[in-house]
Design a protein around this motif. Structure first.
Motif, PDB file in Angstrom:
ATOM      1  N   UNK A 293       0.517  -1.065   0.540  1.00 16.77           N
ATOM      2  CA  UNK A 293      -0.165   0.047  -0.423  1.00 16.77           C
ATOM      3  C   UNK A 293       0.971   1.521   0.095  1.00 16.77           C
ATOM      4  N   UNK A 294       0.583   2.693  -0.645  1.00 12.03           N
ATOM      5  CA  UNK A 294       0.883   3.728  -0.563  1.00 12.03           C
ATOM      6  C   UNK A 294       0.647   4.687  -0.549  1.00 12.03           C
ATOM      7  N   UNK A 295       1.081   5.664   0.091  1.00 16.08           N
ATOM      8  CA  UNK A 295      -0.129   6.639   1.084  1.00 16.08           C
ATOM      9  C   UNK A 295       0.915   8.112  -0.101  1.00 16.08           C
ATOM     10  N   UNK A 296       0.271   9.253  -0.193  1.00 15.83           N
ATOM     11  CA  UNK A 296       0.725  10.502  -1.230  1.00 15.83           C
ATOM     12  C   UNK A 296       0.581  11.135   0.172  1.00 15.83           C
ATOM     13  N   UNK A 297       0.808  11.882   0.508  1.00 16.44           N
ATOM     14  CA  UNK A 297       0.792  12.863   1.059  1.00 16.44           C
ATOM     15  C   UNK A 297       1.569  14.925   0.741  1.00 16.44           C
ATOM     16  N   UNK A 298       1.398  15.487  -0.795  1.00 21.98           N
ATOM     17  CA  UNK A 298       1.747  16.074  -1.450  1.00 21.98           C
ATOM     18  C   UNK A 298       1.207  17.873  -1.104  1.00 21.98           C
ATOM     19  N   UNK A 299       2.590  18.318  -0.456  1.00 21.57           N
ATOM     20  CA  UNK A 299       2.226  19.203  -0.179  1.00 21.57           C
ATOM     21  C   UNK A 299       2.886  20.712  -0.814  1.00 21.57           C
ATOM     22  N   UNK A 300       1.839  21.316  -1.023  1.00 18.25           N
ATOM     23  CA  UNK A 300       1.582  22.254  -2.405  1.00 18.25           C
ATOM     24  C   UNK A 300       2.763  23.727  -1.797  1.00 18.25           C
ATOM     25  N   UNK A 301       4.142  24.051  -2.830  1.00 20.13           N
ATOM     26  CA  UNK A 301       4.518  25.322  -2.099  1.00 20.13           C
ATOM     27  C   UNK A 301       4.409  26.713  -2.769  1.00 20.13           C
ATOM     28  N   UNK A 302       4.727  27.144  -3.139  1.00 27.50           N
ATOM     29  CA  UNK A 302       4.155  28.125  -4.487  1.00 27.50           C
ATOM     30  C   UNK A 302       4.176  27.840  -5.624  1.00 27.50           C
ATOM     31  N   UNK A 303       3.234  28.924  -6.503  1.00 27.75           N
ATOM     32  CA  UNK A 303       3.287  27.884  -8.419  1.00 27.75           C
ATOM     33  C   UNK A 303       4.041  28.881  -8.769  1.00 27.75           C
ATOM     34  N   UNK A 304       4.851  28.814 -10.172  1.00 25.35           N
ATOM     35  CA  UNK A 304       5.585  30.002 -10.033  1.00 25.35           C
ATOM     36  C   UNK A 304       4.711  30.573 -10.778  1.00 25.35           C
TER      37      UNK A 304
END
Ligand SMILES: [Zn+2]
Ligand SMILES: [Zn+2]
Length: 415
Positions: A293-304
């Motif tokens: 099983x794999x879980x992803x925690x994706x944290x946005x920084x800033x866009x360009x």
């Protein structure tokens, strides 16, 4: 108002105020404050704006302010400065060195703030003379370095109703008197990725009876960046690079959990928007092949920061009118992040790089270093640029009927 008149008025205004603005910058420089703790800075800005007869509004957290100049039906143009400092020691030996240990205006936000205070003074004077064909909203944004300040400004309605927004940043590589401009992306995106892989665990003698978690994690570490490079346009320069990996405790035991952490950097806005879903799908497919099983925690920084072409043109016209022909130079997209990008996700605008390198300087200064400083004549140049671009955008925003009064004049007149 013609460009030539504007130049004359700005020269007269700055002859009166430049020294005072430099002193204001030095005061801010001596008393830097970190993100969302800019109470003194906010108070000082507020005093200045109130003294001009303006009515600043402090954000609910107590740091950062908005202030509108002018009234009436014309367009509303936003000008933004960031006001926070960095957790770095000031390594300069100048009279205006930071008095706060471990905190320093090493990104030039004291300069941006001072420039906007100066532009406020000029534009308030224009408004009092009935010369402002619309409204200008000043945004003194807290917490650019965190980041989070731009989102706080937006949550408080800071860009609601704006037709266009402009901002600038000190650039120690560009000589004072010049402005670096670029249409399209000018900074980059940076996000954080944390992956957790889990399985039943077991004896290394019998990987087929469990799920070989370390092997699966290793596959994820190499397959994800490789697959991304084939699924996203290579021109976006999207990269997923791991910085931390962790799994297991014994040589002969398959662990039941493992982690990987890394960053996603990207030059392109479309690729930045697509990245989280794509990474999630790739992760699930690799993990599924090995029964973990794999879980992803994706944290946005800033866009360009993606500069709007028409807004860049306004900056370019404004610079040539008040800083002189030849003052505009092209600039490269940097791999740094800047939260002005959040505004440009919603409204058109542009971000300029203001030259702050003095003549005779070796050009080795860089932002985010304890030795960073500027040639203070850049402050007056910044006031000229911000004032002129606000007026340019206001006149252009009024449409064809306003053409006759526009500050846009043929180039020949300027030579
Ligand atoms: Zn910075
Ligand atoms: Zn900065």
């Amino acid at each position: 108002m013609l460009g030539r008149e504007l130049r004359g008025e700005l020269d007269a205004f700055l002859a009166e105020t430049e020294q005072d603005l430099v002193a204001f910058r030095r005061d801010l420089h001596m008393h830097p404050e970190l993100a969302f703790a800019e109470y003194r800075t906010t108070a000082r800005i507020g005093e200045r704006l109130s003294a001009m007869g303006l009515h600043p509004w402090v954000l609910p957290r107590g740091t950062g302010l908005f202030c509108e100049i002018g009234s009436g039906d014309g367009p509303t143009i936003g000008l933004r400065a960031d006001i926070d400092a960095l957790a770095l020691s000031d390594e300069k030996s100048v009279p205006y060195r930071s008095t706060v240990p471990g905190i320093c205006h090493a990104c030039g936000h004291d300069v941006h703030t001072t420039i906007l205070v100066g532009a406020a003074g000029f534009l308030a004077r224009q408004a009092a003379q009935g010369q402002l064909p619309g409204r200008v909203r000043l945004i003194f944004q807290p917490a650019e370095e965190m980041p989070g300040g731009a989102l706080e400004v937006m949550a408080q309605g800071g860009i609601t109703g704006l037709d266009r927004i402009f901002g600038l940043h000190c650039d120690p590589r560009v000589p004072v008197g010049q402005v670096g401009l670029k249409a399209g992306p000018i900074t980059s995106a940076c996000d954080k990725v944390v992956i957790k892989v889990s399985g039943p665990g077991g004896h290394t003698a019998r990987p087929h009876l469990t799920a070989d978690l370390v092997f699966a994690l290793a596959k994820i570490l190499t397959e994800l960046p490789a697959a991304l490079s084939r699924r996203i346009d290579p021109r976006s320069s999207l990269s997923l690079v791991w910085g931390k990996v962790q799994a297991g405790s014994a040589a002969n035991a398959i662990p039941d959990v493992g982690y990987a952490e890394g960053t996603v950097r990207c030059l392109d806005e479309n690729a930045w928007h697509a990245a989280p879903d794509l990474i999630k799908a790739l992760l699930e497919s690799v993990a599924g092949a090995y029964g973990v099983e794999a879980a992803l925690d994706y944290t946005r920084g800033v866009p360009p920061v993606v500069n709007d072409e028409a807004s860049v043109e306004m900056l370019s016209q404004a610079a040539e009118r008040v800083l002189g022909l030849g003052s505009v130079v092209s600039t490269q997209q940097s791999l740094g992040g800047e939260d002005f990008a959040w505004y440009l996700e919603s409204i058109p605008g542009a971000f300029a790089r203001l030259g702050t390198r003095g003549t005779g300087s070796d050009g080795d200064f860089d932002i985010h270093q304890g030795t960073f400083d500027i040639d203070e004549s850049a402050i007056a140049q910044g006031v000229r640029l911000m004032s002129a671009v606000a007026l340019t955008a206001l006149w252009e925003g009024r449409g064809p009927d306003a053409e006759q009064e526009s500050i846009i004049e043929p180039m020949a007149e300027l030579i």
